[in-house]
Scaffold this motif. Structure first.
Motif, short mmCIF file in Angstrom:
data_model
loop_
_atom_site.label_atom_id
_atom_site.label_comp_id
_atom_site.label_asym_id
_atom_site.label_seq_id
_atom_site.Cartn_x
_atom_site.Cartn_y
_atom_site.Cartn_z
N ALA A 138 0.82 -1.21 0.00
CA ALA A 138 0.00 0.00 0.00
C ALA A 138 0.86 1.26 0.00
CB ALA A 138 -0.93 -0.01 1.22
N LEU A 139 1.96 1.24 0.74
CA LEU A 139 2.85 2.40 0.78
C LEU A 139 3.48 2.68 -0.58
CD1 LEU A 139 4.52 1.69 4.24
CD2 LEU A 139 3.23 3.76 3.67
N TYR A 140 3.81 1.61 -1.32
CA TYR A 140 4.41 1.78 -2.65
C TYR A 140 3.46 2.51 -3.61
CZ TYR A 140 8.78 -0.84 -2.27
OH TYR A 140 10.05 -1.24 -1.95
N GLU A 141 2.17 2.46 -3.33
CA GLU A 141 1.21 3.13 -4.20
C GLU A 141 1.25 4.65 -4.04
OE1 GLU A 141 -2.67 1.52 -3.59
OE2 GLU A 141 -2.03 -0.56 -3.90
N HIS A 142 1.83 5.13 -2.93
CA HIS A 142 1.93 6.58 -2.74
C HIS A 142 2.93 7.15 -3.75
CE1 HIS A 142 2.68 10.48 -0.92
NE2 HIS A 142 1.56 10.31 -0.22
N PRO A 143 2.62 8.22 -4.42
CA PRO A 143 3.48 8.72 -5.51
C PRO A 143 4.88 9.16 -5.09
CG PRO A 143 1.71 10.27 -5.00
CD PRO A 143 1.39 9.01 -4.27
N THR A 144 5.10 9.44 -3.80
CA THR A 144 6.44 9.89 -3.39
C THR A 144 7.26 8.80 -2.72
OG1 THR A 144 5.74 10.63 -1.18
CG2 THR A 144 5.55 12.22 -3.00
N VAL A 145 6.66 7.65 -2.40
CA VAL A 145 7.36 6.59 -1.67
C VAL A 145 8.02 5.63 -2.65
CG1 VAL A 145 7.11 4.63 -0.09
CG2 VAL A 145 5.85 6.75 0.34
N ALA A 203 9.86 4.64 5.68
CA ALA A 203 9.63 4.94 4.27
C ALA A 203 10.77 5.78 3.71
CB ALA A 203 8.30 5.67 4.09
N VAL A 204 11.05 5.55 2.43
CA VAL A 204 12.03 6.35 1.69
C VAL A 204 11.27 7.06 0.58
CG1 VAL A 204 14.12 6.31 0.27
CG2 VAL A 204 13.86 4.70 2.18
N THR A 205 11.44 8.38 0.48
CA THR A 205 10.75 9.14 -0.56
C THR A 205 11.72 9.53 -1.66
OG1 THR A 205 11.12 11.20 0.65
CG2 THR A 205 9.05 10.03 1.06
N ARG A 206 11.16 9.91 -2.79
CA ARG A 206 11.99 10.34 -3.91
C ARG A 206 12.83 11.55 -3.52
NH1 ARG A 206 7.55 8.33 -6.83
NH2 ARG A 206 8.24 6.85 -8.42
N PRO A 207 14.08 11.59 -3.98
CA PRO A 207 14.94 12.74 -3.65
C PRO A 207 14.30 14.06 -4.05
CG PRO A 207 16.22 10.98 -4.68
CD PRO A 207 14.78 10.59 -4.79
N GLY A 208 14.33 15.00 -3.11
CA GLY A 208 13.80 16.33 -3.39
C GLY A 208 12.30 16.48 -3.18
N ARG A 243 13.42 7.79 5.99
CA ARG A 243 14.86 7.49 5.90
C ARG A 243 15.36 7.79 4.49
NH1 ARG A 243 17.22 3.37 9.84
NH2 ARG A 243 16.00 3.81 11.71
N GLU A 244 16.68 7.97 4.39
CA GLU A 244 17.28 8.12 3.07
C GLU A 244 17.42 6.77 2.38
OE1 GLU A 244 20.92 10.23 3.21
OE2 GLU A 244 20.01 12.11 3.90
N ALA A 245 17.57 5.70 3.16
CA ALA A 245 17.70 4.35 2.61
C ALA A 245 17.33 3.35 3.70
CB ALA A 245 19.12 4.09 2.11
N LEU A 246 16.98 2.14 3.28
CA LEU A 246 16.66 1.06 4.21
C LEU A 246 17.75 0.00 4.14
CD1 LEU A 246 12.83 0.63 3.54
CD2 LEU A 246 13.95 1.86 5.41
N PRO A 247 18.01 -0.70 5.23
CA PRO A 247 19.06 -1.72 5.21
C PRO A 247 18.67 -2.91 4.35
CG PRO A 247 17.86 -1.81 7.29
CD PRO A 247 17.37 -0.59 6.56
#
Length: 563
Positions: free
Chosen positions: A475-482, A503-508, A536-540
């Protein structure tokens, strides 16, 4: 055949040309390469930054390396740790050790000393083959553990002559590829063994002989060595090869960026590629623009990968200018493939990207969606030829009907022989009648497609409810910025479990926590919904791209203990 379709409903959905069963005699693994060299002697086997090796040349150098290794006193049955990225030497070493009667131990090229030492010690390896730039790691472990033979190879050895000179001038010292003289004099060198291996008898191999040990820790616990015989890996190569029903033997080009040190890369890239007589396009690491330039230059037709790789390519601006139209078939494995990533990749490439499934203990491939026929988004597809699968009750172990959720069990000729020197773990994983307990919670749909719900160890029990992280993550992947997401359960001091979201969002691009939570609640009907999100900027992730939820849990617990 009617009875077979009744017991295995998935067979009705195979692509035309994919057989229900293989009429195949198991052979020693090097037969894959030998047969390709006989059938496609002059065809390109390896493409590596502009340097090519024909199948005839690859087979010849593999034989010479095997003889050179035996000339050092090596004995059949000894274990050899291969610590190499995807370079020509990794293919030669893999099949050369097997030809010499040895057992290959595939090590992660980005190991720390503790992980590397564990594999050397546990396997009882007598030989290590390593890239020269890993010499600090190797020498650190060698100071603690004794292994008689250390064989170094340098990245430049199979580069084109022009690039070899540039590498020596610009990269060798800066990146630490040069082994200090004192250490180099105490080691053997790959090219010297190839040059020395002109004569000598090779041992007779049997398909039942031990072949490869791959270490896996799953999601928790110490790494266990999964032992495969020649037969199981030979069979799995052909089971997977047959899934590419319309592949043209001798004409395909496989992009090999999944590390060969992982079961998925070993089988889906190297072994399947050789079974097809395909060109293996080798890349030592995944770097987004390097991959795109390689696709434009080398024109691969098959691209086995993992979801983060496809997601990264999706995010590149003007990605179509790299000419991705050569891609025909892309099989995603090692982690769940988000529908948003799948659809985005297919839009930009016009290729077919399907989700598959496997475990190191199963060769690893057991399931895949059809590459040309009806796929089911969000499923792992169908069991591949000669593979049985069923769902059993988590408590009783009894078979469950289609649609019911339980543990996925698998049986087939690609299963491991067992865990190396670990009979207790083997008995726990394999039933007396040959079924592998996968530890994955799943269900079989009425038409025979399978859907993974969650790893048994990663299911979140919150009060009286079972929460499956993948439901929330999709469901989170469906968000346009995630662009990446993780859901974990964190045990609290009061004995309850709290659901945490990352969650990691698109840069900017910025989005509020409240907005994403509202978006999530609209799409997921659950009795327990998270009330906060950490960006987060990235996930492990592991070196293969698998999400490491346990690291997030450990970090949260450590943080709360300090506060």
């Amino acid at each position: 055949m009617t009875d077979l379709f009744t017991s295995r409903p998935w067979l009705r959905h195979y692509d035309p040309g994919v057989p229900a069963t293989l009429d195949l005699k198991p052979e020693p693994l090097p037969v894959l390469l030998q047969q390709a060299a006989e059938r496609f002697a002059d065809a390109t086997a390896i493409a590596f930054y502009g340097r090519t090796l024909s199948y005839a040349r690859l087979w010849a150098e593999t034989n010479r390396f095997a003889r050179g290794l035996l000339g050092t006193g090596f004995q059949p049955g000894e274990r050899v740790v291969i610590l190499l990225p995807n370079i020509p030497q990794s293919v030669i070493a893999y099949f050369g050790v097997l030809l010499a009667g040895g057992i290959v131990v595939l090590a992660n090229p980005i190991f720390d000393a503790e992980g590397f030492a564990h594999e050397v010690r546990d396997s009882g390896a007598t030989t290590v083959i390593a890239l020269s730039m890993f010499h600090r790691l190797v020498e650190q472990v060698r100071a603690e553990l004794h292994f008689p033979r250390l064989i170094y190879t340098n990245l430049k050895e199979y580069l084109p002559s022009s690039q070899r000179l540039l590498f020596t001038l610009l990269r060798q010292e800066q990146e630490g590829h040069r082994v200090p003289d004192a250490q180099a004099s105490q080691a053997l060198w790959f090219q010297h063994l190839v040059a020395a291996g002109q004569d000598g008898e090779l041992p007779t191999l049997d398909a039942g002989d031990p072949a490869v040990i791959l270490y896996t820790s799953g999601t928790t616990g110490a790494a266990k060595g999964v032992l495969h015989r020649h037969a199981s890996l030979y069979i799995n190569a052909y089971q997977t090869r047959m899934w590419y029903a319309d592949a043209e033997e001798g004409n395909e080009r496989v992009l090999c960026v999944i590390p060969f040190s992982h079961a998925y890369g070993m089988t889906a890239c190297m072994n399947v590629g050789i079974a097809l007589g395909a060109t293996l396009i080798l890349l030592p690491t995944f770097e987004t623009h390097n991959v795109l330039h390689t696709i434009r230059r080398e024109r691969p037709t098959i691209f086995p990968g993992v979801p983060p790789m496809y997601a990264a390519l999706n995010e590149v601006r003007e990605v179509r200018k790299y000419g991705l139209s050569s891609l025909k078939s892309c099989l995603s494995g090692a982690a769940p493939l988000p529908v948003e990533v799948q659809e985005g990749f297919e839009r930009i490439t016009r290729s077919r990207l399907v989700e598959g499934y496997g475990l190191t203990e199963a060769g690893p491939v057991t399931h895949a969606n059809p590459l040309r026929g009806a796929r089911r988004a969000g499923t792992i597809g169908l069991p591949i030829p000669d593979t049985e699968a069923r769902i059993v009750d988590l408590e009783t172990g009894q078979d469950l009907p289609p649609g019911a959720i339980g543990e996925l069990l698998i049986r087939g000729p690609q299963l491991m022989a067992g865990y190396w020197n670990n009979p207790e773990a083997t008995a726990e994983a394999l039933t007396a009648d040959g079924w592998l307990r996968t530890g994955d919670i799943a269900r079989m749909l009425p038409d025979g497609y399978f859907q993974i719900i969650e790893r048994k160890k990663e299911m979140i029990i919150a009060g009286n409810y079972n929460i499956y992280p993948r439901d929330l993550e999709e469901a989170l992947y469906e968000h346009p910025t995630v662009i990446d997401a993780a859901v974990v359960g964190v045990p609290l001091p009061n004995g309850k479990t709290e659901v945490r979201v990352f969650a990691v969002t698109r840069p900017g691009e910025r989005v509020s926590e409240a907005e994403v939570l509202a978006f999530l609640r609209e799409r997921v009907n659950l009795p327990v919904v998270p009330d906060k999100i950490e960006f987060r900027e990235a996930l492990p992730r592991s070196f293969i791209g698998k999400l490491l939820r346990r690291r997030l849990v450990e970090e949260l617990l450590s943080r709360e203990q300090r506060s």
